[in-house]
Scaffold this active site. Structure first.
Site, PDB file in Angstrom:
ATOM      1  N   GLY A 144       2.779  -0.780   4.020  1.00 13.40           N
ATOM      2  CA  GLY A 144       1.963  -1.661   3.206  1.00 13.40           C
ATOM      3  C   GLY A 144       2.354  -3.116   3.328  1.00 13.40           C
ATOM      4  O   GLY A 144       3.437  -3.449   3.812  1.00 13.40           O
ATOM      5  N   TYR A 148     -10.910   2.000   5.668  1.00 11.29           N
ATOM      6  CA  TYR A 148      -9.818   1.736   4.718  1.00 11.29           C
ATOM      7  C   TYR A 148     -10.329   0.825   3.614  1.00 11.29           C
ATOM      8  O   TYR A 148     -10.810  -0.267   3.869  1.00 11.29           O
ATOM      9  CB  TYR A 148      -8.666   1.071   5.458  1.00 11.29           C
ATOM     10  CG  TYR A 148      -7.375   0.997   4.687  1.00 11.29           C
ATOM     11  CD1 TYR A 148      -6.424   1.999   4.820  1.00 11.29           C
ATOM     12  CD2 TYR A 148      -7.103  -0.063   3.838  1.00 11.29           C
ATOM     13  CE1 TYR A 148      -5.231   1.946   4.126  1.00 11.29           C
ATOM     14  CE2 TYR A 148      -5.926  -0.134   3.145  1.00 11.29           C
ATOM     15  CZ  TYR A 148      -4.982   0.869   3.290  1.00 11.29           C
ATOM     16  OH  TYR A 148      -3.802   0.796   2.599  1.00 11.29           O
ATOM     17  N   SER A 149     -10.204   1.284   2.366  1.00 12.72           N
ATOM     18  CA  SER A 149     -10.712   0.504   1.243  1.00 12.72           C
ATOM     19  C   SER A 149      -9.794   0.653   0.046  1.00 12.72           C
ATOM     20  O   SER A 149      -9.585   1.763  -0.469  1.00 12.72           O
ATOM     21  CB  SER A 149     -12.130   0.952   0.861  1.00 12.72           C
ATOM     22  OG  SER A 149     -12.575   0.275  -0.300  1.00 12.72           O
ATOM     23  N   ASN A 150      -9.245  -0.458  -0.415  1.00 12.08           N
ATOM     24  CA  ASN A 150      -8.390  -0.447  -1.595  1.00 12.08           C
ATOM     25  C   ASN A 150      -9.149  -0.017  -2.852  1.00 12.08           C
ATOM     26  O   ASN A 150      -8.549   0.475  -3.812  1.00 12.08           O
ATOM     27  CB  ASN A 150      -7.784  -1.831  -1.789  1.00 12.08           C
ATOM     28  CG  ASN A 150      -6.842  -2.190  -0.655  1.00 12.08           C
ATOM     29  OD1 ASN A 150      -5.783  -1.603  -0.507  1.00 12.08           O
ATOM     30  ND2 ASN A 150      -7.244  -3.155   0.164  1.00 12.08           N
ATOM     31  N   ALA A 177     -11.135 -16.619  -1.791  1.00 12.92           N
ATOM     32  CA  ALA A 177     -10.675 -17.203  -0.539  1.00 12.92           C
ATOM     33  C   ALA A 177      -9.331 -17.881  -0.676  1.00 12.92           C
ATOM     34  O   ALA A 177      -8.784 -18.368   0.299  1.00 12.92           O
ATOM     35  CB  ALA A 177     -11.708 -18.207  -0.019  1.00 12.92           C
ATOM     36  N   SER A 186       0.778  -1.236   0.000  1.00 12.16           N
ATOM     37  CA  SER A 186       0.000   0.000   0.000  1.00 12.16           C
ATOM     38  C   SER A 186       0.805   1.279   0.000  1.00 12.16           C
ATOM     39  O   SER A 186       0.231   2.361  -0.093  1.00 12.16           O
ATOM     40  CB  SER A 186      -0.963   0.004   1.185  1.00 12.16           C
ATOM     41  OG  SER A 186      -2.133  -0.684   0.848  1.00 12.16           O
TER      42      SER A 186
END
Length: 399
Positions: free
Chosen positions: A353, A206-208, A170, A106
């Site tokens: 990150g 928090y969101s990518n 998954a 990140s």
């Protein structure tokens, strides 16, 4: 707004043994591009016990079980120092290369945000304009409307957009999935199939997904690939010789690097996961860098070498993280960067990150100090784990 919707995707490291770290793969996927967690006082070497950074790296290997660890620091004297501990390859026992390349996770977000803010300075993007202006018709879903989400909210994680990494798959670490190429629109579509976490501007999570949209915005406004823009506007501009945005289908690291490892099953052996397709991180987490280059980047950024004064001030305008976010007390989020209180007083700026195989923690101060620490495995998303790598950054900056 529910507790779940307000909780960021942050990973924790620092268990007594890496072999004991295991959670469901979905939880790990949620964490892999996240910025760091809490800082335990127990992680710091005792004062007067020699080189604190070197000892801290050795502790990360010896007690936390990471195969390898490496760090770069810039002290109060302005000198750069490099340290390593452990091994680069569990099979051969090869030494960790000094300032070796790692997947920077990140930290990519800070590069992406820098390009967006450069476009703001050029008058091509307005921070408080709706995303709809630049990506018409793209951002739609259950409680999701690009007319109501601003560019600023994307960069500051206040958009309410769900995080695609929590829902992608998954088994990303599986042999097939980790070698799959994901287009940015695939990542976005995965997120938009879910309900909004909260109304834009009413919470923080928090969101990518925010940064996938920021990357798409850069491409739409410039008419050029995001990788090219990051390379030309940031990497080449300040001479980061060991940092790059991997090309389409590129799975190996180009330069000297320690191998990255992953625990495929609870209690099982560590698996070499160095070779993978990082496209699922894209604008949120695809970059490769070194501890030294990360220090140079954040020092240049905070020193005003990449942004105008007005844009840098916007980047450094922060919002509080909810107390239930299980992150370090006092951490605040700006536009692609965080501010973190230091144990010796003052603030440090950076991001940090993680991605499968590697975890990095880093920060710089306004007076020129800098520290970056990387370990060669991904910390898992468990509340009882404490981020010793982040604590070591604090130790290095406060020496």
């Amino acid at each position: 707004m529910s507790d779940r919707s307000r909780r960021p995707s942050a990973d924790r490291v620092g268990s007594p043994s890496l072999a004991r770290r295991a959670t469901a793969a979905v939880a790990v996927l949620t964490a892999v591009l996240a910025v760091g967690g809490a800082l335990p006082a127990s992680a710091a070497p005792a004062p007067g016990s020699g080189d604190a950074v070197r000892q801290g790296l050795e502790r990360l290997v010896r007690e936390d079980g990471y195969p390898g660890a490496l760090a770069a620091t810039v002290g109060r004297d302005g000198r750069t120092r490099h340290h390593t501990a452990g091994v680069a390859d569990l099979r051969t026992g090869a030494k960790v290369p000094v300032d070796g390349q790692v997947r920077a996770g990140s930290n990519t977000k800070a590069f992406t945000a820098t390009v967006v803010l450069q476009l703001v300075g050029e008058g091509k993007v307005a921070l408080d304009a709706p995303v709809e202006r630049y990506l018409p018709g793209l951002v739609r879903g259950d409680g999701i409307d690009g007319n109501r989400i601003t560019v600023r909210q994307l960069l500051q994680h206040t958009s309410g957009l769900p995080d695609y990494t929590a829902h992608m798959m998954a088994d990303y670490a599986g042999e097939t999935s980790r070698h799959t190429y994901y287009q940015p629109r695939t990542l976005l579509d995965t997120a938009l199939a879910r309900k909004a976490l909260f109304a834009p501007g009413t919470g923080w999570a928090y969101s990518n997904t925010n940064y996938v949209l920021a990357g798409l915005l850069v491409e739409k406004v410039t008419g050029r690939p995001l990788a090219e823009q990051i390379t030309r506007r940031v990497i080449d501009r300040i001479g980061l010789r060991h940092t790059y945005f991997p090309g389409v289908g590129e799975e190996d690291l180009r330069g000297r690097h320690p191998k990255g490892y992953h625990e495929a099953r609870p209690g099982g052996p560590l698996e070499d996961i160095t070779r993978l397709d990082p496209s699922w991180g894209w604008a949120a987490g695809q970059l490769v860098s070194t501890p030294g280059d990360l220090n140079r980047f954040f020092s240049a950024l905070m020193g005003g070498k990449l942004l105008g004064a007005a844009e840098l001030a916007e980047m450094r305008t922060t919002v509080a993280v909810p107390e239930d976010a299980a992150m370090q007390p006092g951490i605040r989020f700006g536009l692609g960067v965080t501010s973190t209180p230091l144990s010796c007083g003052g603030l440090a700026w950076g991001h940090g990150g993680s991605i499968f195989g590697y975890t990095t923690r880093n920060a710089v101060t306004d007076d020129g100090r800098a520290a970056a620490v990387a370990v060669t495995a991904l910390g898992t998303h468990m509340p009882e784990y404490r981020d010793h790598a982040q604590k070591l950054v604090d130790t290095a900056l406060c020496r």
